[in-house]
Design a protein around this motif. Structure first.
Motif, PDB file in Angstrom:
ATOM      1  N   VAL A 153       0.153   2.557  11.053  1.00 35.71           N
ATOM      2  CA  VAL A 153       1.472   3.066  11.431  1.00 35.71           C
ATOM      3  C   VAL A 153       2.554   2.512  10.505  1.00 35.71           C
ATOM      4  N   GLN A 154       2.455   1.236  10.166  1.00 28.67           N
ATOM      5  CA  GLN A 154       3.454   0.623   9.297  1.00 28.67           C
ATOM      6  C   GLN A 154       3.448   1.270   7.907  1.00 28.67           C
ATOM      7  N   ILE A 155       2.260   1.563   7.393  1.00 29.87           N
ATOM      8  CA  ILE A 155       2.175   2.233   6.089  1.00 29.87           C
ATOM      9  C   ILE A 155       2.849   3.600   6.156  1.00 29.87           C
ATOM     10  N   LEU A 156       2.625   4.321   7.244  1.00 31.62           N
ATOM     11  CA  LEU A 156       3.222   5.647   7.397  1.00 31.62           C
ATOM     12  C   LEU A 156       4.745   5.562   7.454  1.00 31.62           C
ATOM     13  N   VAL A 157       5.276   4.573   8.173  1.00 33.34           N
ATOM     14  CA  VAL A 157       6.727   4.398   8.272  1.00 33.34           C
ATOM     15  C   VAL A 157       7.318   4.041   6.911  1.00 33.34           C
ATOM     16  N   PHE A 158       6.696   3.106   6.214  1.00 34.80           N
ATOM     17  CA  PHE A 158       7.180   2.727   4.885  1.00 34.80           C
ATOM     18  C   PHE A 158       7.094   3.901   3.918  1.00 34.80           C
ATOM     19  N   LEU A 159       6.026   4.685   4.010  1.00 34.55           N
ATOM     20  CA  LEU A 159       5.858   5.827   3.112  1.00 34.55           C
ATOM     21  C   LEU A 159       6.962   6.860   3.333  1.00 34.55           C
ATOM     22  N   ALA A 160       7.311   7.095   4.594  1.00 35.68           N
ATOM     23  CA  ALA A 160       8.415   8.016   4.889  1.00 35.68           C
ATOM     24  C   ALA A 160       9.736   7.478   4.344  1.00 35.68           C
TER      25      ALA A 160
ATOM     26  N   VAL B 246       0.832  -1.204   0.000  1.00 35.18           N
ATOM     27  CA  VAL B 246       0.000   0.000   0.000  1.00 35.18           C
ATOM     28  C   VAL B 246       0.865   1.252   0.000  1.00 35.18           C
ATOM     29  N   ALA B 247       1.955   1.244   0.783  1.00 41.17           N
ATOM     30  CA  ALA B 247       2.841   2.414   0.823  1.00 41.17           C
ATOM     31  C   ALA B 247       3.461   2.678  -0.543  1.00 41.17           C
ATOM     32  N   THR B 248       3.812   1.615  -1.258  1.00 34.44           N
ATOM     33  CA  THR B 248       4.370   1.789  -2.601  1.00 34.44           C
ATOM     34  C   THR B 248       3.356   2.432  -3.537  1.00 34.44           C
ATOM     35  N   ILE B 249       2.094   2.030  -3.411  1.00 37.03           N
ATOM     36  CA  ILE B 249       1.041   2.633  -4.244  1.00 37.03           C
ATOM     37  C   ILE B 249       0.809   4.092  -3.848  1.00 37.03           C
ATOM     38  N   LEU B 250       0.726   4.354  -2.537  1.00 33.77           N
ATOM     39  CA  LEU B 250       0.453   5.716  -2.070  1.00 33.77           C
ATOM     40  C   LEU B 250       1.609   6.664  -2.326  1.00 33.77           C
TER      41      LEU B 250
ATOM     42  N   ALA C 216      10.280  -1.530 -13.937  1.00 32.37           N
ATOM     43  CA  ALA C 216       9.725  -1.210 -12.619  1.00 32.37           C
ATOM     44  C   ALA C 216       9.890  -2.392 -11.658  1.00 32.37           C
ATOM     45  N   TYR C 217       9.765  -3.594 -12.194  1.00 20.43           N
ATOM     46  CA  TYR C 217       9.964  -4.795 -11.379  1.00 20.43           C
ATOM     47  C   TYR C 217      11.401  -4.861 -10.860  1.00 20.43           C
ATOM     48  N   ASP C 218      12.362  -4.579 -11.727  1.00 19.98           N
ATOM     49  CA  ASP C 218      13.766  -4.576 -11.314  1.00 19.98           C
ATOM     50  C   ASP C 218      14.041  -3.486 -10.281  1.00 19.98           C
ATOM     51  N   ASN C 219      13.440  -2.318 -10.486  1.00 19.48           N
ATOM     52  CA  ASN C 219      13.644  -1.221  -9.542  1.00 19.48           C
ATOM     53  C   ASN C 219      13.146  -1.574  -8.139  1.00 19.48           C
ATOM     54  N   PHE C 220      12.009  -2.275  -8.073  1.00 18.16           N
ATOM     55  CA  PHE C 220      11.457  -2.618  -6.759  1.00 18.16           C
ATOM     56  C   PHE C 220      12.366  -3.587  -6.017  1.00 18.16           C
ATOM     57  N   TRP C 221      12.814  -4.658  -6.703  1.00 12.16           N
ATOM     58  CA  TRP C 221      13.594  -5.691  -6.023  1.00 12.16           C
ATOM     59  C   TRP C 221      15.066  -5.335  -5.877  1.00 12.16           C
ATOM     60  N   LYS C 222      15.570  -4.449  -6.715  1.00 12.57           N
ATOM     61  CA  LYS C 222      16.992  -4.091  -6.647  1.00 12.57           C
ATOM     62  C   LYS C 222      17.258  -2.791  -5.883  1.00 12.57           C
ATOM     63  N   ILE C 223      16.232  -1.915  -5.807  1.00 12.80           N
ATOM     64  CA  ILE C 223      16.430  -0.623  -5.135  1.00 12.80           C
ATOM     65  C   ILE C 223      15.469  -0.468  -3.954  1.00 12.80           C
TER      66      ILE C 223
ATOM     67  N   ALA D 232      -6.537   9.175  -0.065  1.00  9.47           N
ATOM     68  CA  ALA D 232      -6.239   7.742   0.053  1.00  9.47           C
ATOM     69  C   ALA D 232      -5.338   7.478   1.256  1.00  9.47           C
ATOM     70  N   ARG D 233      -4.357   8.340   1.477  1.00  8.97           N
ATOM     71  CA  ARG D 233      -3.486   8.173   2.646  1.00  8.97           C
ATOM     72  C   ARG D 233      -4.276   8.307   3.937  1.00  8.97           C
TER      73      ARG D 233
END
Length: 299
Positions: A191-198, A98-102, A218-225, A112-113
């Motif tokens: 709270v976890q979404i807020l921490v991940f979003l930060a 969810v944090a990645t989407i937001l 985008a798939y590579d960016n998520f798993w590599k970065i 949404a947030r």
């Protein structure tokens, strides 16, 4: 005049100490004495007398009573641990997703947030003390439950569908159980979404720009970065989720009932110390496993 040379490592150590200093002061002056008294209560039989609580030393009898005599302690303890093992991974994965989407740019992002953080607001603070939290969360839960029951795929149909895909029974059971726990997962992820979003917003955009120039998807960016940069926050959120799961379990209610309804403070203190030991064991186990894979980017 003596001059102290503060290297970068010493500055970081000093900053870490100053960050934990308020907690250390609070622990020494507010929690150390109650912890000692709780341990002392667990080794005594507590009875109400004319002058207050009367203590009589009985050793480990309260601990033996909790394990071998009490009707529901072992059951509630096992239920709390299993609930934690099921809920925490789902909460972490859901929160990161969810944090990645937001974190993306789209119309209505602020709303949404707010929606995903709303369960945290309505279950804490003044709203909780006014008694609105139970009403609102119950209404939301009834809505979600009715939606699940009237959906195209019920839990039974979902299990049958997943089995036809060739998944093992253990995976099918876990996924079906996750669907039935969807309300608990959403309400515990604010709270976890807020921490991940930060954390996502702290990643330098230049890393993604460089990867796109090299042809990364985008798939590579998520798993590599993204995912490696989020591992320290995954550790933080896992520890928070474990403690939060235990604090809001039926075991915590059993401790309150034993203390303030049955007034068996000695037995309640022994149960609390056993529960504390289980929580410390779970936190240490998960922290040890995740910290080995955590990636810390030094700027």
């Amino acid at each position: 005049m003596i001059r102290f040379k503060f290297t970068l490592s010493r500055r970081k150590a000093l900053m870490g100490f100053m960050f934990t200093l308020p907690w250390l002061i609070g622990f020494v002056f507010l929690f150390a004495i109650p912890l000692y008294q709780s341990l002392q209560y667990s080794l005594h039989s507590m009875k109400l007398g004319e002058r207050g609580l009367v203590q009589s030393f009985i050793g480990l009898e309260n601990y033996k009573h909790a394990f071998y005599v009490h009707a529901t302690f072992n059951q509630e303890l096992t239920k709390s641990v299993i609930g934690m093992l099921v809920n925490v991974p789902l909460i972490i994965f859901f929160s990161l997703f969810v944090a990645t989407i937001l974190n993306q740019k789209f119309t209505g992002r602020s709303l949404a947030r707010l929606i995903f953080f709303l369960p945290v607001i309505v279950t804490t603070g003044v709203i909780s003390s006014l008694g609105w939290a139970d009403t609102m969360t119950q209404a939301i839960g009834d809505t979600l439950n009715s939606g699940q029951s009237s959906g195209i795929l019920s839990n039974f149909q979902l299990e049958a569908f997943l089995k036809e895909m060739g998944l093992s029974r253990s995976i099918v059971g876990y996924l079906a159980d996750a669907v039935s726990r969807i309300y608990d997962i959403i309400s515990s992820s604010g709270v976890q979404i807020l921490v991940f979003l930060a954390g996502l917003q702290s990643i330098s955009p230049s890393l993604y720009e460089a990867s796109r120039i090299e042809g990364a998807t985008a798939y590579d960016n998520f798993w590599k970065i993204t995912f490696p940069m989020m591992t320290p926050l995954i550790l933080t959120n896992t520890i928070y989720s474990i403690i939060d799961s235990f604090l809001n379990s039926s075991m915590a209610q059993l401790l309150k009932d034993t203390s303030f309804r049955l007034f068996d403070f000695g037995l309640s203190a022994a149960m609390a110390w056993i529960y504390f030991g289980v929580i410390a064991l779970m936190v240490g186990l998960f922290a040890g496993l995740i910290s080995r894979r955590a990636f810390y980017y030094d700027t």
